[in-house]
Design a protein around this motif. Sequence first.
Motif, PDB file in Angstrom:
ATOM      1  N   LEU A  48       0.822  -1.209   0.000  1.00 36.58           N
ATOM      2  CA  LEU A  48       0.000   0.000   0.000  1.00 36.58           C
ATOM      3  C   LEU A  48       0.858   1.261   0.000  1.00 36.58           C
ATOM      4  CD1 LEU A  48      -2.756  -1.135   2.528  1.00 36.58           C
ATOM      5  CD2 LEU A  48      -2.980  -0.893   0.048  1.00 36.58           C
ATOM      6  N   ALA A  49       1.960   1.269   0.753  1.00 34.35           N
ATOM      7  CA  ALA A  49       2.833   2.438   0.784  1.00 34.35           C
ATOM      8  C   ALA A  49       3.488   2.667  -0.575  1.00 34.35           C
ATOM      9  CB  ALA A  49       3.894   2.274   1.867  1.00 34.35           C
ATOM     10  N   THR A  50       3.946   1.592  -1.203  1.00 34.20           N
ATOM     11  CA  THR A  50       4.571   1.723  -2.521  1.00 34.20           C
ATOM     12  C   THR A  50       3.561   2.200  -3.552  1.00 34.20           C
ATOM     13  OG1 THR A  50       6.116  -0.051  -1.988  1.00 34.20           O
ATOM     14  CG2 THR A  50       5.859   0.499  -4.316  1.00 34.20           C
ATOM     15  N   GLU A  51       2.368   1.636  -3.506  1.00 29.81           N
ATOM     16  CA  GLU A  51       1.313   2.048  -4.429  1.00 29.81           C
ATOM     17  C   GLU A  51       0.989   3.533  -4.258  1.00 29.81           C
ATOM     18  OE1 GLU A  51      -2.638   0.274  -6.266  1.00 29.81           O
ATOM     19  OE2 GLU A  51      -0.529   0.021  -6.720  1.00 29.81           O
ATOM     20  N   ALA A  52       0.821   3.976  -3.008  1.00 26.23           N
ATOM     21  CA  ALA A  52       0.494   5.374  -2.749  1.00 26.23           C
ATOM     22  C   ALA A  52       1.615   6.307  -3.207  1.00 26.23           C
ATOM     23  CB  ALA A  52       0.210   5.578  -1.261  1.00 26.23           C
ATOM     24  N   ALA A  53       2.870   5.935  -2.918  1.00 28.78           N
ATOM     25  CA  ALA A  53       4.002   6.780  -3.307  1.00 28.78           C
ATOM     26  C   ALA A  53       4.107   6.920  -4.822  1.00 28.78           C
ATOM     27  CB  ALA A  53       5.295   6.196  -2.739  1.00 28.78           C
ATOM     28  N   VAL A  99       4.652  -4.503  -6.412  1.00 31.14           N
ATOM     29  CA  VAL A  99       3.826  -3.376  -6.854  1.00 31.14           C
ATOM     30  C   VAL A  99       4.575  -2.473  -7.831  1.00 31.14           C
ATOM     31  CG1 VAL A  99       2.667  -1.269  -6.068  1.00 31.14           C
ATOM     32  CG2 VAL A  99       2.391  -3.400  -4.791  1.00 31.14           C
ATOM     33  N   ALA A 100       5.832  -2.154  -7.514  1.00 32.07           N
ATOM     34  CA  ALA A 100       6.581  -1.210  -8.343  1.00 32.07           C
ATOM     35  C   ALA A 100       7.001  -1.825  -9.677  1.00 32.07           C
ATOM     36  CB  ALA A 100       7.809  -0.712  -7.589  1.00 32.07           C
ATOM     37  N   ILE A 101       7.598  -3.024  -9.625  1.00 32.80           N
ATOM     38  CA  ILE A 101       8.125  -3.648 -10.847  1.00 32.80           C
ATOM     39  C   ILE A 101       7.056  -4.489 -11.543  1.00 32.80           C
ATOM     40  CG2 ILE A 101       9.918  -5.149 -11.784  1.00 32.80           C
ATOM     41  CD1 ILE A 101      11.622  -4.471  -9.334  1.00 32.80           C
ATOM     42  N   LYS A 111      -2.379  -3.960 -16.897  1.00 31.69           N
ATOM     43  CA  LYS A 111      -1.358  -3.868 -17.939  1.00 31.69           C
ATOM     44  C   LYS A 111      -0.119  -4.710 -17.644  1.00 31.69           C
ATOM     45  CE  LYS A 111      -2.863   0.818 -19.068  1.00 31.69           C
ATOM     46  NZ  LYS A 111      -2.492   2.259 -19.140  1.00 31.69           N
ATOM     47  N   ASN A 112      -0.091  -5.388 -16.517  1.00 28.79           N
ATOM     48  CA  ASN A 112       1.117  -6.129 -16.128  1.00 28.79           C
ATOM     49  C   ASN A 112       1.216  -7.457 -16.885  1.00 28.79           C
ATOM     50  OD1 ASN A 112      -1.197  -6.308 -14.054  1.00 28.79           O
ATOM     51  ND2 ASN A 112      -0.162  -8.281 -13.787  1.00 28.79           N
ATOM     52  N   PRO A 113       2.340  -7.716 -17.559  1.00 27.44           N
ATOM     53  CA  PRO A 113       2.509  -8.995 -18.261  1.00 27.44           C
ATOM     54  C   PRO A 113       2.937 -10.132 -17.341  1.00 27.44           C
ATOM     55  CG  PRO A 113       4.416  -7.616 -18.638  1.00 27.44           C
ATOM     56  CD  PRO A 113       3.452  -6.786 -17.827  1.00 27.44           C
ATOM     57  N   PHE A 114       3.424  -9.805 -16.135  1.00 27.34           N
ATOM     58  CA  PHE A 114       3.866 -10.823 -15.186  1.00 27.34           C
ATOM     59  C   PHE A 114       2.992 -10.776 -13.935  1.00 27.34           C
ATOM     60  CE2 PHE A 114       7.701  -9.722 -17.587  1.00 27.34           C
ATOM     61  CZ  PHE A 114       8.077 -10.973 -18.047  1.00 27.34           C
ATOM     62  N   ASN A 115       2.839 -11.930 -13.306  1.00 26.80           N
ATOM     63  CA  ASN A 115       2.093 -11.988 -12.062  1.00 26.80           C
ATOM     64  C   ASN A 115       2.850 -11.197 -10.998  1.00 26.80           C
ATOM     65  OD1 ASN A 115       1.442 -13.202  -9.299  1.00 26.80           O
ATOM     66  ND2 ASN A 115      -0.086 -14.210 -10.575  1.00 26.80           N
ATOM     67  N   PRO A 116       2.284 -10.117 -10.462  1.00 23.27           N
ATOM     68  CA  PRO A 116       3.034  -9.256  -9.532  1.00 23.27           C
ATOM     69  C   PRO A 116       3.514  -9.986  -8.279  1.00 23.27           C
ATOM     70  CG  PRO A 116       1.080  -8.118 -10.320  1.00 23.27           C
ATOM     71  CD  PRO A 116       0.961  -9.543 -10.770  1.00 23.27           C
ATOM     72  N   ALA A 117       2.657 -10.804  -7.676  1.00 22.68           N
ATOM     73  CA  ALA A 117       3.055 -11.502  -6.449  1.00 22.68           C
ATOM     74  C   ALA A 117       4.216 -12.452  -6.699  1.00 22.68           C
ATOM     75  CB  ALA A 117       1.863 -12.256  -5.859  1.00 22.68           C
ATOM     76  N   MET A 118       4.162 -13.186  -7.811  1.00 24.64           N
ATOM     77  CA  MET A 118       5.240 -14.131  -8.118  1.00 24.64           C
ATOM     78  C   MET A 118       6.526 -13.399  -8.500  1.00 24.64           C
ATOM     79  SD  MET A 118       4.213 -17.180  -7.464  1.00 24.64           S
ATOM     80  CE  MET A 118       3.578 -16.311  -5.999  1.00 24.64           C
ATOM     81  N   LEU A 119       6.405 -12.233  -9.118  1.00 22.39           N
ATOM     82  CA  LEU A 119       7.608 -11.468  -9.437  1.00 22.39           C
ATOM     83  C   LEU A 119       8.279 -10.973  -8.155  1.00 22.39           C
ATOM     84  CD1 LEU A 119       8.109  -9.070 -12.382  1.00 22.39           C
ATOM     85  CD2 LEU A 119       8.920  -8.398 -10.131  1.00 22.39           C
ATOM     86  N   GLY A 120       7.480 -10.451  -7.219  1.00 20.51           N
ATOM     87  CA  GLY A 120       8.047 -10.024  -5.941  1.00 20.51           C
ATOM     88  C   GLY A 120       8.682 -11.170  -5.187  1.00 20.51           C
ATOM     89  N   TYR A 121       8.035 -12.340  -5.221  1.00 14.76           N
ATOM     90  CA  TYR A 121       8.598 -13.525  -4.565  1.00 14.76           C
ATOM     91  C   TYR A 121       9.919 -13.927  -5.212  1.00 14.76           C
ATOM     92  CZ  TYR A 121       8.818 -18.318  -2.777  1.00 14.76           C
ATOM     93  OH  TYR A 121       9.220 -19.487  -2.175  1.00 14.76           O
ATOM     94  N   ALA A 122       9.964 -13.929  -6.544  1.00 21.90           N
ATOM     95  CA  ALA A 122      11.183 -14.337  -7.253  1.00 21.90           C
ATOM     96  C   ALA A 122      12.335 -13.379  -6.955  1.00 21.90           C
ATOM     97  CB  ALA A 122      10.920 -14.407  -8.752  1.00 21.90           C
TER      98      ALA A 122
END
Length: 328
Positions: A48-53, A99-101, A111-122
């Motif tokens: 949430l902080a990253t999204e808001a910023a 959230v950012a990447i 618009k995201n081509p990659f799953n955000p949660a899995m990208l953050g995990y990776a």
Amino acid sequence: MAAVDVNERLRTAMGLVLLACAPGLLALLWLHGWGMLLNLLLTSVGALATEAALLMLMRRPVRAALSDGSALVTATLLAIALPAYAPGWLPLIAASCAVAIGKHAYGGVGKNPFNPAMLGYAVVLLSFPVAMTQWPAPQPLDLGTSLHLVFGITSSTQPDAWVQATVLDGLRNNRSLTIDELFAQHPGFGFFGGKGTEWASLGFLLGGLFLLQRKVFSWHAPAGLLGSLFIISVFCWNGSGSDSHGSPLLHLLSGSTLFAAFFIVTEPVSGPRSPMARLMFGVGVGTLIYLIRTWGSYPDGTAFAVLLMNLAVPALERWAARREREAT
């Protein structure tokens, strides 16, 4: 009016996903107690902080975007995927990167081509491999110990009083015990899969069936993942010998299999649109999960399987469209 309808549908879908996570989350809370709660708190704050910023930097409305629930869903999925009692900075980094990447680097929601949660995990798995291998034993710790592990100074040489090898770790590193002996002697093995995590898996199955009943997603991607993983594990299963790769039931009830089947591969933006492409997307993820678990460098491999298949989505869509044209 159309934009309002889209936002309302998004909020409704995200709310249903969060509700469907509840049975699995409750099982994980029963297993890990405060560690799971702290994970959820930290990933939520980070997302949430990253999204808001980022929204403020882009001079876009903050409140409306935060209220759609997408960042909170990403945070919840990450909290489930990450080890409970991970150092506090790790969930924050994972959620911020997701959230950012995974989301805003490509233009935001839809618009995201990659799953955000899995990208953050990776990202955190590749960057901090030691911290990502400290999976706790299935027993909750008291609040003081939990706060010390998450926010205190910890080291990779910490005694193994609360750390335990997972079922997939035990299976992967086994050299001499039969499967029956592993179930009898390894503390991480339960009745059919991981001790305690079997119930979490069944919780995610229950939540996934609820989402199917509410038509939040179709059956194609989950069926493809579970079906392909079951079939390949049947063909590669060589009984209970010491060189066995595990039974189909063990693979279905261990690791993140059922969680991934209903909450990861069903992510609508990074996955295919057409039913046939969704089915093949799930088949690809299930096959890659088994290959990585058995012969790759990681015991589970769900994140890498999903991200690799995200790259294949355009090809799957073209293949499905060609099949439809040929059928007509």
